[in-house]
Design a protein around this motif. Structure first.
Motif, PDB file in Angstrom:
ATOM      1  N   TRP A  99      44.026  -1.783  -8.385  1.00  0.00           N
ATOM      2  CA  TRP A  99      44.932  -1.590  -7.247  1.00  0.00           C
ATOM      3  C   TRP A  99      46.309  -2.251  -7.435  1.00  0.00           C
ATOM      4  N   PRO A 100      46.403  -3.477  -7.934  1.00  0.00           N
ATOM      5  CA  PRO A 100      47.738  -4.074  -8.107  1.00  0.00           C
ATOM      6  C   PRO A 100      48.644  -3.285  -9.048  1.00  0.00           C
ATOM      7  N   ARG A 102      48.847   0.033  -9.055  1.00  0.00           N
ATOM      8  CA  ARG A 102      48.680   1.376  -8.521  1.00  0.00           C
ATOM      9  C   ARG A 102      49.847   2.321  -8.806  1.00  0.00           C
ATOM     10  N   ALA A 103      51.083   1.818  -8.825  1.00  0.00           N
ATOM     11  CA  ALA A 103      52.221   2.708  -9.071  1.00  0.00           C
ATOM     12  C   ALA A 103      52.156   3.303 -10.477  1.00  0.00           C
ATOM     13  N   LEU A 189      49.659   5.710  -3.821  1.00  0.00           N
ATOM     14  CA  LEU A 189      51.076   5.655  -3.450  1.00  0.00           C
ATOM     15  C   LEU A 189      51.269   4.995  -2.083  1.00  0.00           C
ATOM     16  N   GLY A 190      50.151   4.626  -1.437  1.00  0.00           N
ATOM     17  CA  GLY A 190      50.217   3.991  -0.130  1.00  0.00           C
ATOM     18  C   GLY A 190      49.952   2.502  -0.193  1.00  0.00           C
ATOM     19  N   GLU A 191      49.573   1.947   0.950  1.00  0.00           N
ATOM     20  CA  GLU A 191      49.377   0.492   1.055  1.00  0.00           C
ATOM     21  C   GLU A 191      48.044   0.144   1.704  1.00  0.00           C
ATOM     22  N   ASP A 192      47.029   0.982   1.467  1.00  0.00           N
ATOM     23  CA  ASP A 192      45.730   0.763   2.103  1.00  0.00           C
ATOM     24  C   ASP A 192      44.651   0.663   1.023  1.00  0.00           C
ATOM     25  N   PRO A 193      44.431  -0.543   0.499  1.00  0.00           N
ATOM     26  CA  PRO A 193      43.434  -0.686  -0.571  1.00  0.00           C
ATOM     27  C   PRO A 193      42.016  -0.345  -0.132  1.00  0.00           C
ATOM     28  N   TRP A 196      41.461   3.333  -0.341  1.00  0.00           N
ATOM     29  CA  TRP A 196      41.333   3.683  -1.766  1.00  0.00           C
ATOM     30  C   TRP A 196      39.914   3.413  -2.267  1.00  0.00           C
TER      31      TRP A 196
END
Length: 216
Positions: A99-100, A102-103, A189-193, A196
Motif C-alpha cells: 500500500w505505501p 500504491r502510486a 489511486l485513492g486513500e482507503d487502505p 483495498w
C-alpha cells in the motif's frame, strides 16, 4: 557458450517443456512420462531429461519412478484447499505491505490490465489467466519480500495446473474478473487502505470459489 552451459540449457528446455504441459494440463495428473518420450519431444539426450525432471520433482510437480520415468502428480482435494488458503494469506499480507507504494504499483499494473482486456476481446482464456497471474505477482512483488514472492509464484504454478484457465471459461466470468482488477487498481489511486485490502481478500476468495466450481 561455455561447455558447462550446454547441458544446463538442455535441462532448462526439458524443465520448461514438461512444466508448461503440466500447467496447461496437456500432461494431466496421473500421466507417466518416459525419459525417451521427453528426450524425443525436446530433442535432447536422456541426461538433461533427468536433470530437468529432478527440478520438477523438487517443485512437487512430478514423482520420479526408477527405471520407469516420471509420474505427473495428481492434484488432490486437500492440495486444492491448502493452496487456496496459502494464496489468500500471502496476497492479503503483501497487499498491505504494498500500500505505501500504491502510486508506482498502480502504474505497473496498467499494462497487465491492457493485456487482460486484449485477451478477453480475443477469447484467449490462457492468455487471460497468464496476465491475471502477472497482475497479482506484481502486487505481491511490490511488498519487497523475496521469500513471499517466490512462495506466491510456486502457489500460482500449483493453482494453474488445477485448471485456473477454466475459471475464465465464460464471457461472464471474464467480465467479473476484469471488473475486479480494474477496481483494485482504482483503489490504489485513492486513500482507503481498508477498502483495498477488503477487495483483495474478497477477490481471491471469489476466484477460489470459481476454481472449486470448475474442478473435475
Amino acid at each position: 557458450m561455455d561447455t558447462d552451459e550446454v547441458p544446463r540449457a538442455a535441462a532448462d528446455r526439458v524443465y520448461a517443456h514438461v512444466k508448461t504441459g503440466i500447467l496447461d494440463r496437456s500432461l494431466p495428473g496421473g500421466r507417466l512420462l518416459t525419459e525417451g518420450e521427453i528426450a524425443g519431444a525436446v530433442g535432447v539426450s536422456r541426461t538433461p531429461v533427468r536433470e530437468g525432471l529432478l527440478r520438477l520433482q523438487a517443485e512437487g510437480l512430478v514423482h520420479l519412478i526408477p527405471k520407469r520415468g516420471a509420474l505427473v502428480v495428481p492434484v488432490s482435494p486437500a492440495e486444492v484447499e491448502d493452496v487456496l488458503e496459502a494464496r489468500e494469506l500471502v496476497e492479503v499480507h503483501t497487499a498491505a505491505r504494498a500500500w505505501p507504494h500504491r502510486a508506482q504499483l498502480a502504474a505497473e499494473l496498467e499494462p497487465w490490465l491492457q493485456r487482460m482486456e486484449a485477451a478477453a476481446d480475443a477469447g484467449d482464456t490462457w492468455a487471460f489467466a497468464t496476465a491475471d497471474r502477472a497482475f497479482h505477482a506484481t502486487v505481491v512483488g511490490a511488498a519487497g519480500n523475496a521469500v513471499l514472492t517466490a512462495l506466491h509464484d510456486s502457489l500460482r504454478d500449483r493453482q494453474m495446473r488445477m485448471g485456473v484457465a477454466n475459471v475464465h471459461g465464460s464471457a461472464e466470468r471474464v467480465a467479473l474478473a476484469l471488473a475486479d482488477h480494474h477496481r483494485l487498481r482504482e483503489l490504489l489511486l485513492g486513500e482507503d487502505p481498508q477498502a483495498w485490502l477488503d477487495l483483495v481478500r474478497s477477490h481471491v476468495r471469489a476466484a477460489a470459489d470459481r476454481l472449486r466450481a470448475v474442478r473435475p
